[in-house]
Design a protein around this motif. Structure first.
Motif, PDB file in Angstrom:
ATOM      1  N   LEU A 130     -48.539  10.331  24.453  1.00 41.81           N
ATOM      2  CA  LEU A 130     -49.637  10.166  23.517  1.00 41.81           C
ATOM      3  C   LEU A 130     -49.515   8.913  22.664  1.00 41.81           C
ATOM      4  N   GLY A 131     -48.892   7.879  23.241  1.00 49.00           N
ATOM      5  CA  GLY A 131     -48.825   6.630  22.509  1.00 49.00           C
ATOM      6  C   GLY A 131     -47.792   6.619  21.409  1.00 49.00           C
ATOM      7  N   GLN A 132     -47.062   7.740  21.226  1.00 48.78           N
ATOM      8  CA  GLN A 132     -45.970   7.744  20.273  1.00 48.78           C
ATOM      9  C   GLN A 132     -44.753   7.107  20.936  1.00 48.78           C
ATOM     10  N   LEU A 133     -43.932   6.466  20.157  1.00 49.98           N
ATOM     11  CA  LEU A 133     -42.695   5.945  20.711  1.00 49.98           C
ATOM     12  C   LEU A 133     -41.775   7.110  21.037  1.00 49.98           C
ATOM     13  N   GLY A 134     -40.987   6.936  22.122  1.00 50.42           N
ATOM     14  CA  GLY A 134     -39.961   7.907  22.390  1.00 50.42           C
ATOM     15  C   GLY A 134     -39.022   7.992  21.194  1.00 50.42           C
ATOM     16  N   ASP A 135     -38.812   6.870  20.524  1.00 50.60           N
ATOM     17  CA  ASP A 135     -38.082   6.831  19.266  1.00 50.60           C
ATOM     18  C   ASP A 135     -39.108   6.870  18.130  1.00 50.60           C
ATOM     19  N   PRO A 136     -38.890   7.688  17.097  1.00 50.26           N
ATOM     20  CA  PRO A 136     -39.901   7.812  16.036  1.00 50.26           C
ATOM     21  C   PRO A 136     -39.927   6.634  15.083  1.00 50.26           C
ATOM     22  N   TRP A 137     -39.012   5.675  15.226  1.00 47.37           N
ATOM     23  CA  TRP A 137     -38.933   4.585  14.268  1.00 47.37           C
ATOM     24  C   TRP A 137     -39.746   3.390  14.740  1.00 47.37           C
ATOM     25  N   ALA A 138     -40.365   2.740  13.792  1.00 50.19           N
ATOM     26  CA  ALA A 138     -41.278   1.640  14.100  1.00 50.19           C
ATOM     27  C   ALA A 138     -40.508   0.411  14.597  1.00 50.19           C
ATOM     28  N   ASP A 139     -41.218  -0.435  15.375  1.00 48.65           N
ATOM     29  CA  ASP A 139     -40.642  -1.678  15.881  1.00 48.65           C
ATOM     30  C   ASP A 139     -40.670  -2.799  14.854  1.00 48.65           C
ATOM     31  N   LEU A 140     -41.579  -2.681  13.902  1.00 44.30           N
ATOM     32  CA  LEU A 140     -41.767  -3.749  12.924  1.00 44.30           C
ATOM     33  C   LEU A 140     -42.165  -3.106  11.602  1.00 44.30           C
ATOM     34  N   ILE A 141     -41.597  -3.613  10.504  1.00 45.94           N
ATOM     35  CA  ILE A 141     -41.959  -3.122   9.181  1.00 45.94           C
ATOM     36  C   ILE A 141     -42.364  -4.322   8.336  1.00 45.94           C
ATOM     37  N   ILE A 142     -43.597  -4.320   7.887  1.00 43.65           N
ATOM     38  CA  ILE A 142     -44.177  -5.439   7.153  1.00 43.65           C
ATOM     39  C   ILE A 142     -44.217  -5.098   5.670  1.00 43.65           C
TER      40      ILE A 142
END
Length: 602
Positions: free
Chosen positions: A207-219
């Motif tokens: 469903l478009g969620q990452l397999g890992d719950p943590w974001a790739d980028l934090i702005i």
């Protein structure tokens, strides 16, 4: 000079700030009652007495069975730092760890202080991304120590970058009267994963969620350095709007805005603020008005997309400082953050152009500190994603204020409801995914003022629910957060003549949250019930506290599908009366979450 500092002073709040004769507000105290108490009772050298340990009751961080790599990031003595730039230290992830695949990363703040000092708000930022918002403990003559540990694993992608700067702002004043210097150590502990499976940030899961719950980028959605202040945006009044420009990668497929909020000065005790009509009718001056309702409003390119109705954190000098020694108020050492789903709006900001996030506070008095972190998930299988905002509906405030008062005595009932719903789709390498985000708010504040305003009772409940519904043609994912925030205070002031009085206050704080994450075949949940009661009294002469008493009781219950924790603790004037804790789940124990919610239903 100290009274002009726009940070947390020793706000021993007298809720009956209006005197019947002069219609004026009592001043804040300018002396630490604990110092008075210790000075009067201590006969031995303070250097021979160990410092008192202060703490906030919270569940322990769940850690893997591995040895952490630990790094001391910053060590600093915060003396006269008010009006100075944040203290900075270079940051890079550890290079000498046997493993770079970390399961959990923990920020640890440890500080000591001795003497007399006010409570101070402070923040910790990494490359402009806020990691911690907190309040200092107030010291005593014999010294104090406190530690805050926060799981910062969700900032994983940021924490793995080299050559960054960690910034800490703690505005403190030291002089011949206020002698307390905060000696601070900040460390980060990196716990390797127990297995060798590496985190593969950026790969799409169900469903478009990452397999890992943590974001790739934090702005960072915060102010830019250089500053002689924190990186937060100061919001001074109800018409003040603070804006930050940003842009995101054009292959983003999910985004969440994490909002940090704290309130100070005239709005530090906003649930007790008086209606303006009452103030005008009684010709009052020096008041905190605009009524007891506040909302932090978040806008994207000028349109409201979400809101925060915050938990009423009481800082370590609030109401009666003896209440918070050694058990501090809920959230005072680690202020809660609030998430707003941005995914439905991605279609409007995936154009590679610059856009604006804006913050404002309804009914605000000076001052609120607000900033945010934008967590972005990237589709590394696509150079570009696309999307469209399908529907966005925000109901206006439904406000009801019923006032019934004669002179200085009366009753005021304020009720507010609101909902915000947004729906949009994103086309990524996984397909077309539709996300619907809903925020629902309920608020009631009942205020009773009696004894010619020497007595005030306030009971306030906030219901704050978030739902994120995500689906594609083959599956559905539902995340819910149901929150109930309780604030209650009963305060009374008795004039004893000759410029002295007795202040009595009983307080209740409640933070309850139920989370559900359901993807059909897989689901998880958590329930937190945190209830705190305090009873305090002080005999005050002039601006000096001659004597005082503070007692606090707290019950903390947490459970999820893997872990349970409870703690039942009580203290009185620095002494722990009883303390029971455990991590055993009881299937027979009924959750009190619904009982609390129903008792204060709106």
């Amino acid at each position: 000079m100290v009274s002009t500092v726009p940070f947390l002073l020793l706000n021993i709040l007298s809720f009956s700030l209006i005197t019947a004769g002069k219609h004026t507000f009592r001043p804040h105290f300018t002396i630490d009652p604990t110092t008075v108490t210790i000075t009067a009772t201590t006969t031995t050298n303070n250097n021979n007495i160990p410092p008192t340990t202060y703490f906030e009751v919270t569940k322990p961080i769940q850690l893997p069975n591995t040895k952490p790599c630990s790094t001391l990031i910053l060590q600093h003595d915060f003396a006269y730092t008010y009006g100075s730039p944040p203290v900075s230290a270079p940051y890079s992830p550890p290079s000498n760890c046997p493993s770079t695949n970390f399961d959990t990363i923990v920020l640890e703040w440890t500080a000591t202080c001795q003497g007399k000092q006010f409570d101070r708000i402070f923040g910790v930022w990494l490359s402009g991304v806020e990691l911690l918002r907190s309040c200092t403990a107030e010291p005593r003559a014999t010294g104090i120590i406190w530690t805050v540990k926060k799981d910062i694993s969700k900032y994983y992608s940021l924490l793995m970058k080299n050559n960054q700067t960690l910034d800490v702002f703690l505005g403190n004043i030291v002089d011949s009267t206020y002698t307390g210097i905060y000696h601070v150590n900040i460390s980060i502990h990196y716990y390797p994963a127990e297995n060798k499976k590496s985190r593969n940030l950026g790969q799409l899961g169900q469903l478009g969620q990452l397999g890992d719950p943590w974001a790739d980028l934090i702005i960072p959605i915060s102010r830019n350095l250089p500053l002689n202040d924190g990186l937060w945006f100061p919001i001074q009044n109800s018409s003040d709007v603070q804006t930050k420009k940003f842009s995101i990668p054009q292959n983003a497929h999910k985004a969440v805005l994490e909002v940090y909020v704290s309130f100070h000065e005239n709005d530090e005790f906003w649930p007790t603020n008086l209606p303006n009509e009452y103030i005008l009718d009684n010709n009052l001056t020096g008041y905190a008005g605009n009524g007891p309702f506040r909302e932090v409003e978040v806008s994207l390119d000028g349109a409201v997309i979400g809101a925060v109705w915050p938990f009423t954190v009481v800082y370590t000098g609030g109401v009666n400082p003896l209440l918070w020694r050694p058990i501090t108020g809920i959230g005072s050492f680690d202020l809660p953050t609030y998430d707003i789903e941005i995914t439905p709006f991605l279609g409007t900001i995936l154009d590679g152009k610059t856009h604006d996030f804006s913050f404002s506070v309804t009914n605000a008095l000076n001052v609120w500190f607000v900033n945010a972190n934008l967590h972005v998930w990237i589709d590394k299988k696509s150079e570009m994603t696309s999307g469209k905002l399908l529907k966005q509906k925000g109901s206006p405030f439904h406000v009801s204020l019923v006032s019934n008062y004669t002179g200085l005595n009366g009753t005021f009932v304020t009720k507010v409801t609101r909902s915000i719903k947004s729906t949009g789709w994103v086309q990524s390498s996984l397909g077309k995914i539709v996300t619907e985000s809903t925020q629902e708010f309920r608020y009631i504040n009942t205020m009773v003022i009696a004894k010619n305003a020497d007595s005030q009772i306030v009971e306030q409940t906030i219901g704050f629910n978030d739902t994120v519904h995500t689906e594609n043609p083959s599956s559905v994912h539902l995340k819910e957060s149901l929150k109930s925030f309780l604030f209650y205070i009963d305060s009374d002031t008795v004039d004893k003549g000759n410029g002295s009085y007795i202040s009595v206050a009983n307080i209740t704080l409640g933070f309850n949250e139920k989370k559900v994450d359901n993807s059909g075949t897989k689901s998880s949940y958590s329930v937190l019930e945190n209830l705190q009661n305090g009873q305090g009294s002080m005999f005050v002469k002039g601006s000096s506290v001659v004597s005082g008493l503070g007692s606090t009781q707290e019950t903390y219950n947490y459970a999820d599908d893997k872990f349970c924790y409870f703690r039942d603790i009580s203290s009185s004037n620095y002494t722990i009366i009883y303390d029971k804790e455990g991590d055993t789940c009881s299937k027979k124990k009924q959750s009190r979450f619904n009982l609390v919610s129903n008792r204060h239903s709106i």
